[in-house]
Design a protein around this motif. Structure first.
Motif, PDB file in Angstrom:
ATOM      1  N   ALA A  54       7.538  -9.112  -1.507  1.00 48.34           N
ATOM      2  CA  ALA A  54       6.418 -10.059  -1.395  1.00 48.34           C
ATOM      3  C   ALA A  54       6.373 -10.887  -2.666  1.00 48.34           C
ATOM      4  O   ALA A  54       6.430 -10.350  -3.774  1.00 48.34           O
ATOM      5  CB  ALA A  54       5.113  -9.310  -1.189  1.00 48.34           C
ATOM      6  N   VAL A  55       6.254 -12.201  -2.534  1.00 48.94           N
ATOM      7  CA  VAL A  55       6.282 -13.136  -3.670  1.00 48.94           C
ATOM      8  C   VAL A  55       5.025 -13.982  -3.625  1.00 48.94           C
ATOM      9  O   VAL A  55       4.662 -14.510  -2.560  1.00 48.94           O
ATOM     10  CB  VAL A  55       7.532 -14.041  -3.625  1.00 48.94           C
ATOM     11  CG1 VAL A  55       7.571 -14.943  -4.845  1.00 48.94           C
ATOM     12  CG2 VAL A  55       8.796 -13.205  -3.526  1.00 48.94           C
ATOM     13  N   ASP A  56       4.309 -14.082  -4.794  1.00 50.28           N
ATOM     14  CA  ASP A  56       3.120 -14.933  -4.814  1.00 50.28           C
ATOM     15  C   ASP A  56       3.517 -16.364  -5.195  1.00 50.28           C
ATOM     16  O   ASP A  56       4.684 -16.671  -5.463  1.00 50.28           O
ATOM     17  CB  ASP A  56       2.062 -14.363  -5.768  1.00 50.28           C
ATOM     18  CG  ASP A  56       2.545 -14.316  -7.215  1.00 50.28           C
ATOM     19  OD1 ASP A  56       3.507 -15.044  -7.556  1.00 50.28           O
ATOM     20  OD2 ASP A  56       1.964 -13.546  -8.018  1.00 50.28           O
ATOM     21  N   GLY A  57       2.534 -17.270  -5.244  1.00 48.48           N
ATOM     22  CA  GLY A  57       2.811 -18.677  -5.527  1.00 48.48           C
ATOM     23  C   GLY A  57       2.482 -19.097  -6.940  1.00 48.48           C
ATOM     24  O   GLY A  57       2.383 -20.298  -7.227  1.00 48.48           O
ATOM     25  N   GLY A  58       2.319 -18.155  -7.853  1.00 47.33           N
ATOM     26  CA  GLY A  58       1.999 -18.504  -9.230  1.00 47.33           C
ATOM     27  C   GLY A  58       3.190 -19.051  -9.993  1.00 47.33           C
ATOM     28  O   GLY A  58       4.317 -19.094  -9.505  1.00 47.33           O
TER      29      GLY A  58
ATOM     30  N   ARG B  34       0.843  -1.215   0.000  1.00 44.33           N
ATOM     31  CA  ARG B  34       0.000   0.000   0.000  1.00 44.33           C
ATOM     32  C   ARG B  34       0.869   1.253   0.000  1.00 44.33           C
ATOM     33  O   ARG B  34       0.465   2.317  -0.477  1.00 44.33           O
ATOM     34  CB  ARG B  34      -0.922  -0.013   1.217  1.00 44.33           C
ATOM     35  CG  ARG B  34      -1.955  -1.149   1.150  1.00 44.33           C
ATOM     36  CD  ARG B  34      -2.873  -1.116   2.378  1.00 44.33           C
ATOM     37  NE  ARG B  34      -3.910  -2.120   2.289  1.00 44.33           N
ATOM     38  CZ  ARG B  34      -3.797  -3.361   2.693  1.00 44.33           C
ATOM     39  NH1 ARG B  34      -2.629  -3.754   3.222  1.00 44.33           N
ATOM     40  NH2 ARG B  34      -4.788  -4.223   2.564  1.00 44.33           N
ATOM     41  N   ARG B  35       2.102   1.106   0.608  1.00 41.60           N
ATOM     42  CA  ARG B  35       3.049   2.221   0.585  1.00 41.60           C
ATOM     43  C   ARG B  35       4.369   1.726   0.020  1.00 41.60           C
ATOM     44  O   ARG B  35       4.781   0.592   0.292  1.00 41.60           O
ATOM     45  CB  ARG B  35       3.265   2.763   1.999  1.00 41.60           C
ATOM     46  CG  ARG B  35       2.039   3.469   2.583  1.00 41.60           C
ATOM     47  CD  ARG B  35       2.335   3.985   3.977  1.00 41.60           C
ATOM     48  NE  ARG B  35       2.594   2.881   4.904  1.00 41.60           N
ATOM     49  CZ  ARG B  35       3.026   3.052   6.145  1.00 41.60           C
ATOM     50  NH1 ARG B  35       3.290   4.266   6.585  1.00 41.60           N
ATOM     51  NH2 ARG B  35       3.242   2.018   6.929  1.00 41.60           N
ATOM     52  N   ASP B  36       4.967   2.590  -0.734  1.00 45.54           N
ATOM     53  CA  ASP B  36       6.263   2.214  -1.302  1.00 45.54           C
ATOM     54  C   ASP B  36       7.367   2.274  -0.269  1.00 45.54           C
ATOM     55  O   ASP B  36       8.372   1.579  -0.387  1.00 45.54           O
ATOM     56  CB  ASP B  36       6.624   3.133  -2.479  1.00 45.54           C
ATOM     57  CG  ASP B  36       5.664   2.951  -3.646  1.00 45.54           C
ATOM     58  OD1 ASP B  36       5.071   1.853  -3.728  1.00 45.54           O
ATOM     59  OD2 ASP B  36       5.539   3.886  -4.460  1.00 45.54           O
TER      60      ASP B  36
ATOM     61  N   PHE C 259       1.395 -11.968   6.155  1.00 51.57           N
ATOM     62  CA  PHE C 259       2.007 -10.694   6.497  1.00 51.57           C
ATOM     63  C   PHE C 259       3.315 -10.996   7.210  1.00 51.57           C
ATOM     64  O   PHE C 259       3.550 -12.117   7.663  1.00 51.57           O
ATOM     65  CB  PHE C 259       1.074  -9.827   7.371  1.00 51.57           C
ATOM     66  CG  PHE C 259       0.710 -10.474   8.681  1.00 51.57           C
ATOM     67  CD1 PHE C 259       1.472 -10.206   9.828  1.00 51.57           C
ATOM     68  CD2 PHE C 259      -0.392 -11.310   8.808  1.00 51.57           C
ATOM     69  CE1 PHE C 259       1.134 -10.779  11.045  1.00 51.57           C
ATOM     70  CE2 PHE C 259      -0.711 -11.884  10.008  1.00 51.57           C
ATOM     71  CZ  PHE C 259       0.043 -11.628  11.139  1.00 51.57           C
ATOM     72  N   ALA C 260       4.175  -9.959   7.307  1.00 52.96           N
ATOM     73  CA  ALA C 260       5.518 -10.144   7.864  1.00 52.96           C
ATOM     74  C   ALA C 260       5.707  -9.258   9.063  1.00 52.96           C
ATOM     75  O   ALA C 260       5.164  -8.152   9.148  1.00 52.96           O
ATOM     76  CB  ALA C 260       6.572  -9.819   6.808  1.00 52.96           C
TER      77      ALA C 260
ATOM     78  N   ASN D 278       1.203  -5.322   5.156  1.00 52.53           N
ATOM     79  CA  ASN D 278       1.278  -6.469   4.251  1.00 52.53           C
ATOM     80  C   ASN D 278       1.000  -6.047   2.814  1.00 52.53           C
ATOM     81  O   ASN D 278       0.407  -4.989   2.550  1.00 52.53           O
ATOM     82  CB  ASN D 278       0.300  -7.548   4.684  1.00 52.53           C
ATOM     83  CG  ASN D 278      -1.133  -7.060   4.658  1.00 52.53           C
ATOM     84  OD1 ASN D 278      -1.391  -5.904   4.980  1.00 52.53           O
ATOM     85  ND2 ASN D 278      -2.061  -7.941   4.275  1.00 52.53           N
ATOM     86  N   ALA D 279       1.407  -6.922   1.889  1.00 43.83           N
ATOM     87  CA  ALA D 279       1.164  -6.690   0.465  1.00 43.83           C
ATOM     88  C   ALA D 279      -0.169  -7.308   0.077  1.00 43.83           C
ATOM     89  O   ALA D 279      -0.664  -8.240   0.729  1.00 43.83           O
ATOM     90  CB  ALA D 279       2.291  -7.298  -0.365  1.00 43.83           C
ATOM     91  N   VAL D 280      -0.761  -6.826  -1.011  1.00 43.69           N
ATOM     92  CA  VAL D 280      -2.040  -7.344  -1.505  1.00 43.69           C
ATOM     93  C   VAL D 280      -1.840  -7.827  -2.939  1.00 43.69           C
ATOM     94  O   VAL D 280      -1.016  -7.291  -3.685  1.00 43.69           O
ATOM     95  CB  VAL D 280      -3.143  -6.260  -1.443  1.00 43.69           C
ATOM     96  CG1 VAL D 280      -3.445  -5.882   0.005  1.00 43.69           C
ATOM     97  CG2 VAL D 280      -2.747  -5.026  -2.223  1.00 43.69           C
ATOM     98  N   ASP D 281      -2.642  -8.851  -3.266  1.00 44.24           N
ATOM     99  CA  ASP D 281      -2.584  -9.435  -4.613  1.00 44.24           C
ATOM    100  C   ASP D 281      -3.988  -9.765  -5.033  1.00 44.24           C
ATOM    101  O   ASP D 281      -4.702 -10.536  -4.344  1.00 44.24           O
ATOM    102  CB  ASP D 281      -1.724 -10.712  -4.598  1.00 44.24           C
ATOM    103  CG  ASP D 281      -1.393 -11.179  -6.015  1.00 44.24           C
ATOM    104  OD1 ASP D 281      -2.174 -10.880  -6.933  1.00 44.24           O
ATOM    105  OD2 ASP D 281      -0.346 -11.854  -6.190  1.00 44.24           O
TER     106      ASP D 281
END
Length: 864
Positions: A153-157, A73-75, A130-131, A95-98
Motif C-alpha cells: 500500500a502506497v500513500d500520496g505524500g 491490520r494483518r501482516d 482497497f484492493a 485494506n491498509a490504514v493510514d
C-alpha cells in the motif's frame, strides 16, 4: 502587561513579557484529532490579560504532514482457492490504514509479479482505497500448491510512504465437507508423467561394443493405479533402442541399449527423446531428452591438406617472416588431436640454416637471409605426430621457391657526350652514347631509358642496353641557350626502381639573326630653327646573336635631294644609332626628308637590315603677316577716295595679309587699331572687308583715318598694320561690276587672246609636270603624307584666297581690290570663269607691246 494561557498549556505556551506564542511540546495531529471525519484540526487556546483583565480565544490550525506509513491490520493474509476456480474470480483483501489525511493517506496498491494473480484498486464511499485480488489463469495444485504474494500500500505524500502484507494462497482440490461419513476420493488422470530431470546426459566411448546397456532414470506420476506410468517410447534413430523393465514396486523404467558401433568423427552427439505414457483415459505422457556424448579414441592419424605444398617467398623477406602455416588435421579430440611438427628430411644442407619449423603450430618462418641471385629453390619434408596413447603420424613435402625482388637499382653510364655544339647542328646527329644495366632478373631486370619530353632530342637503341641521343628538331640558341638533359633509367619491377644522371648541352652561337629595329618606320618631328648638332632620336636595333655576331654598326644610306647628300644634313653615331641634325632647318624652305638607315652586324658573313626614317620639319611662327592689299607705293599709308553718296553696307576697301608660316600659324584675323568714327565703318575680322555701316552725312568729316592690324594665330602672335586714309568726293564712281567688264582701250588688247592661250598652255604644261613629279615622289615614300605640302611661293589660308606673285583668285570683292592694286602698278588684270563653279582664273600681265615685256614677270595661274 502580562499574558498567560489558561488551556492547552501542554502543547503551547506564551512569553508573559513579550507576548510571543511558542511550542512547548511536539505536536502530533493524529493524537490531537484522531477522527478523520473532518479534514481540519485546531488547538483552542484561552489567553488572559492582566491589568486590566481580558480573555482572548485563539484557534491554532494543525496541518497534516506525511509522517505515517500505511499499515495492514494483518501482516499475513491467507486465502484458500480451489484449483477449479474459473479465471476472473475476485477475492477481497483487507485494506491498509493510514492515520494521515488527504493526499497523505493511502492512494494505491501494488502486487508483486505473478502470472496467476493481479489486483484492482477500488474506492469506498468514504474515499478509502482497497484492493481486490483477481485470478488471471487456472491454478494447478500438482504444479504449485502455494503462491506467496506481496501486497504493498502506497500513500500520496511527498515523499511517498508504503506498507506491505504477505498474501499466501493455498491451492485446494475440490473441497469436501464430511459430516461423520467416511467418503473415498477416487483418483482421476489429471497429471501427466514427469521426469525428475529436464535432460539425461550419457558419455559413451566410440569403442563401446554393440549390445551395451545403460540405465535411465524413470518417470513419476502423482496419479495412481492405471493412471500411473505404463510404458516408454524412444525416438527413431540408428544407434539405440530401449527395453522397458518393471520394478519390485510395480513402477516402470527403461534401459538404453547400443545397437550399432559409434564413430565420434562422424557423429559426436546423439539427441534422443524418451517418452513416458500413463494408462489413463485419455492417456497422458511426459518426455525427457537423452543426450549421448561419444567419447574419442585415437583412431585417426594427422593428415595434411596437400601432400605437396609449393610456396613462393620474396628474397627480401625479413627474418621471422611467415613462409607457410602447415596445419595438419586430426579428427580425434583432446590429446589424441594434439600434434607435434618435425622435419623428416632436408634436401639441402642450408635449409635448416635458412628456415625454422615451429613444432607446436607448424609455422615455417625465415631464419636466415634469402638471396634469389644465390639460391632459388628449397625442398623439405615435415611430419605431424599426435600425442595419443598409440601415437599416429602423417607427412607432407614442402617446396619453397624464392622469388626475385626488385632490390637492385638500375645503373646508367654516360659513355660519350658532345658539348658544346653549334646551334645549326644537323638533324639525326649523335651527341651522346648511354649504357644501362640491372642485376635483377625478369621484369625487375628489364629497364627503360627516357629523357624529358618537349626536348628536341630522341633516344635510339643502338645495341643491347646501349642508346644514342640524337638531334630530332632544329636547335636555336637564341630561344634556348643550353639544355639540361636528364637521362632516367627505370626497371619494370613493382614498385619500379630508377636512377638518373643529368648532363648539360651548351649551344654555340652562329650569325643566323639579322639586326632588328623595334619599328619598321620612324617618323621624327623636328622643330625648325633647330640648333646644329641636336640629337633627333636614338635608332637602336637588336641582334639576339652573341659576341661579334651581336656588335652593330649604323649607316645612313646615301640619297641626294636637290644635289644635297643626306650625310650633309644628318649624322648617325655608328655605335649606338643616335641620329643628329647637321644644319638648321627652315620650314618655309624644307618641310620633310625621307631616307634609310642600315644596321649591320660584325658576323661572318655580316647580316644587315634597314629602317625608313621620315623627318618632318615642324613650323614655328617666325614670319609676320605681310599686307599685300591695298597696295602701298611708299610707307604704310594708303589713300583712297569714295563717293560721298555710298550706300550702307558698301565695300570701301579690303585688307589682304599673307603669312608664309604653316596653316595654323598663318591664320590671320583683322581688327581696327584706330578709327575716326566707329559708327561709320565695320571690319570683318576674317576676310578683312571694310564696309559702311551707314550713309555719310554732311556732318561727317571728309577725311577718315582707319588703322587696321593683321594678326596671325602663332604663339606668340605676329602682326602687321596698314593705315587707310579715306576721302569722300562728290563725283559718282561706277559700279564695281561694270568696271570689271568694261572694254579695255589699250592697244595691247589686240593680242590679248594670244597671250591668254600661251599662258594657259604654260600653266597646263607645268601642272602636268607637277603631277608626274608628285607621283614619282609618292612611289618612293613608304607612307604618303595626308596633305601635299604647299610650295614655298604660296600659302593656303582658311579664307580660300591664294596669292602667287601678282596673281589672285577670289570672289568679286577680291577681284575689285586686285583690279585697283594692279592697275596702279601699271599691270593688266584679266579674269576668266572656270568651266564649273563660281571661281575664276586670274592673270596679271605687265603692260607692253610684245611678249618680251612679260618675260620678267612671274605671271602664274592658281585656282581655288
Amino acid at each position: 502587561m502580562r499574558l498567560d494561557i489558561i488551556s492547552n498549556k501542554k502543547y503551547l505556551d506564551v512569553n508573559r513579557e513579550t507576548g510571543e506564542l511558542y511550542i512547548a511540546e511536539k505536536i502530533d495531529r493524529e493524537s490531537i484529532c484522531p477522527s478523520k471525519t473532518s479534514a481540519s484540526c485546531y488547538l483552542k487556546l484561552e489567553l488572559i490579560l492582566e491589568n486590566p483583565v481580558r480573555i482572548f480565544n485563539i484557534e491554532v490550525e494543525i496541518l497534516d504532514m506525511n509522517d505515517n506509513a500505511p499499515q495492514f491490520r494483518r501482516d499475513v493474509i491467507h486465502l484458500d482457492i480451489s484449483e477449479a476456480t474459473p479465471n476472473g474470480e475476485r477475492f477481497s483483501l483487507s485494506n491498509a490504514v493510514d492515520p494521515d489525511i488527504g493526499s497523505n493517506s493511502v492512494k494505491t496498491y501494488h502486487l508483486s509479479e505473478s502470472e496467476y494473480f493481479k489486483i484492482e484498486v477500488q474506492t469506498g464511499r468514504d474515499g478509502s482505497k482497497f484492493a481486490e485480488l483477481i485470478l488471471k489463469r487456472t491454478l494447478d495444485r500438482e504444479q504449485q500448491a502455494v503462491h506467496n504474494l506481496i501486497l504493498t500500500a502506497v500513500d500520496g505524500g511527498t515523499p511517498a510512504r508504503s506498507g506491505t502484507a504477505s498474501v499466501i494462497v493455498l491451492t485446494l482440490e475440490n473441497p469436501l465437507r464430511i459430516f461423520n461419513i467416511e467418503l473415498e476420493v477416487l483418483d482421476m488422470n489429471d497429471n501427466a508423467p514427469q521426469f525428475r530431470r529436464d535432460a539425461i546426459h550419457l558419455d559413451i566411448s566410440e569403442a563401446t561394443p554393440k549390445g551395451e546397456r545403460f540405465s535411465l532414470s524413470n518417470a513419476v506420476d502423482p496419479d495412481v493405479g492405471a493412471n500411473s506410468v505404463k510404458t516408454y517410447h524412444l525416438s527413431e534413430n540408428d544407434f539405440f533402442n530401449i527395453e522397458v523393465q518393471t520394478g519390485r514396486d510395480g513402477s516402470k523404467f527403461a534401459d538404453l541399449i547400443l545397437s550399432k558401433s559409434l564413430d565420434r568423427e562422424n557423429q559426436a552427439l546423439h539427441n534422443l527423446i524418451l517418452t513416458a505414457v500413463d494408462g489413463g483415459t485419455p492417456a497422458r505422457s511426459g518426455t525427457v531428452s537423452i543426450i549421448v556424448h561419444v567419447l574419442d579414441t585415437n583412431d585417426n592419424a594427422p593428415t595434411f591438406e596437400k601432400s605437396l605444398n609449393t610456396v613462393k617467398i620474396f628474397e627480401n623477406s625479413p627474418i621471422g617472416s611467415l613462409v607457410i602455416n602447415l596445419t595438419a588435421i586430426d579428427l580425434d579430440e583432446g590429446s589424441n588431436s594434439d600434434i607435434t611438427y618435425t622435419y623428416s628430411l632436408y634436401t639441402q644442407e642450408r635449409t635448416q640454416e635458412t628456415f625454422n619449423l615451429n613444432p607446436t603450430t607448424g609455422e615455417i618462418t625465415v631464419k636466415g637471409m634469402l638471396n634469389y641471385e644465390d639460391f632459388k629453390i628449397y625442398d623439405m619434408e615435415v611430419i605431424a605426430t599426435d600425442k595419443g596413447a598409440n601415437s599416429l603420424s602423417g607427412q607432407c613435402t614442402i617446396k619453397i621457391l624464392v622469388e626475385d625482388m626488385n632490390d637492385n637499382h638500375p645503373e646508367i653510364s654516360i659513355k660519350s657526350f658532345q658539348s658544346p655544339v653549334n646551334e645549326n647542328i644537323e638533324l639525326d646527329t649523335v651527341i651522346a652514347v648511354v649504357s644501362v644495366n640491372d642485376k635483377d632478373s625478369g621484369d625487375n631486370g628489364i629497364v627503360d631509358l627516357s629523357i624529358p619530353k618537349n626536348m628536341p632530342f630522341k633516344l635510339r637503341e643502338s645495341s643491347d642496353n646501349y642508346y644514342e641521343l640524337v638531334v630530332s628538331e632544329p636547335l636555336d640558341r637564341e630561344k634556348v641557350p643550353e639544355y639540361d638533359i636528364t637521362f632516367t633509367v627505370t626497371d619494370r619491377g613493382s614498385p619500379p626502381l630508377s636512377d638518373n644522371e643529368t648532363m648539360t648541352l651548351e649551344l654555340l652561337d652562329i650569325n643566323d639573326n639579322v639586326p632588328q629595329f623595334p619599328q619598321s618606320f620612324y617618323t621624327i618631328r623636328v622643330m625648325e630653327n633647330n640648333a646644329p648638332g641636336a640629337l633627333l632620336s636614338s635608332l637602336t636595333a637588336f641582334d639576339p646573336d652573341l659576341h661579334e655576331n651581336q656588335y652593330l654598326v649604323y649607316f645612313i644610306i646615301e640619297k641626294e635631294i636637290a644635289n644635297t647628300s643626306m650625310s650633309m644634313l644628318f649624322s648617325i653615331n655608328p655605335e649606338n644609332g643616335n641620329l643628329y641634325a647637321l644644319k638648321t632647318f627652315d620650314y618655309e624652305i624644307e618641310k620633310e626628308f625621307l631616307f634609310h638607315i642600315e644596321a649591320r652586324d660584325s658576323g661572318s658573313p655580316p647580316l644587315s637590315s634597314n629602317v625608313t626614317v621620315h623627318i618632318i620639319i615642324v613650323d614655328q611662327n617666325d614670319n609676320a603677316p605681310v599686307i599685300v592689299s591695298p597696295w602701298r607705293a611708299h610707307g604704310s599709308v594708303v589713300e583712297e577716295k569714295i563717293p560721298r553718296s555710298t550706300d550702307k553696307g558698301s565695300l570701301v576697301a579690303k585688307v589682304i595679309a599673307l603669312d608664309t608660316d604653316s596653316v595654323h600659324n598663318s591664320r590671320i584675323t583683322y581688327q581696327f587699331l584706330q578709327v575716326t568714327d566707329a559708327t561709320l565703318f565695320s571690319l570683318d575680322q576674317y576676310n578683312g572687308e571694310i564696309r559702311t555701316m551707314r550713309m555719310f552725312s554732311y556732318r561727317d568729316p571728309r577725311h577718315q583715318r582707319l588703322v587696321v592690324v593683321a594678326k596671325d594665330n602663332g604663339q606668340p602672335a605676329l602682326s602687321a598694320t596698314v593705315t587707310i586714309k579715306l576721302s569722300t568726293v562728290e563725283t559718282a564712281v561706277k559700279a564695281y561690276s561694270d568696271m570689271t567688264e568694261m572694254p579695255l582701250e589699250y592697244d595691247i588688247f589686240s593680242d590679248l587672246n594670244l597671250y591668254l592661250v600661251i599662258g594657259l598652255g604654260s600653266v597646263s604644261f607645268l601642272l602636268l609636270i607637277t603631277i608626274l613629279v608628285t607621283i614619282v615622289l609618292k612611289c618612293q615614300k613608304p607612307k604618303p603624307s595626308k596633305t601635299a605640302a604647299p610650295c614655298r611661293n604660296s600659302v593656303i589660308s582658311e579664307r580660300n584666297s591664294t596669292i602667287a606673285d601678282s596673281t589672285l583668285v577670289s570672289n568679286d570683292a577680291y577681284w575689285y581690290s586686285l583690279f585697283l592694286a594692279e592697275t596702279r602698278k601699271g599691270k593688266l588684270v584679266v579674269r576668266q570663269p572656270m568651266p564649273k563653279g563660281s571661281r575664276y582664273i586670274v592673270s596679271s600681265i605687265p603692260r607692253g607691246t610684245g611678249l618680251t615685256d612679260t618675260s620678267d614677270s612671274a605671271a602664274s595661274t592658281l585656282q581655288v
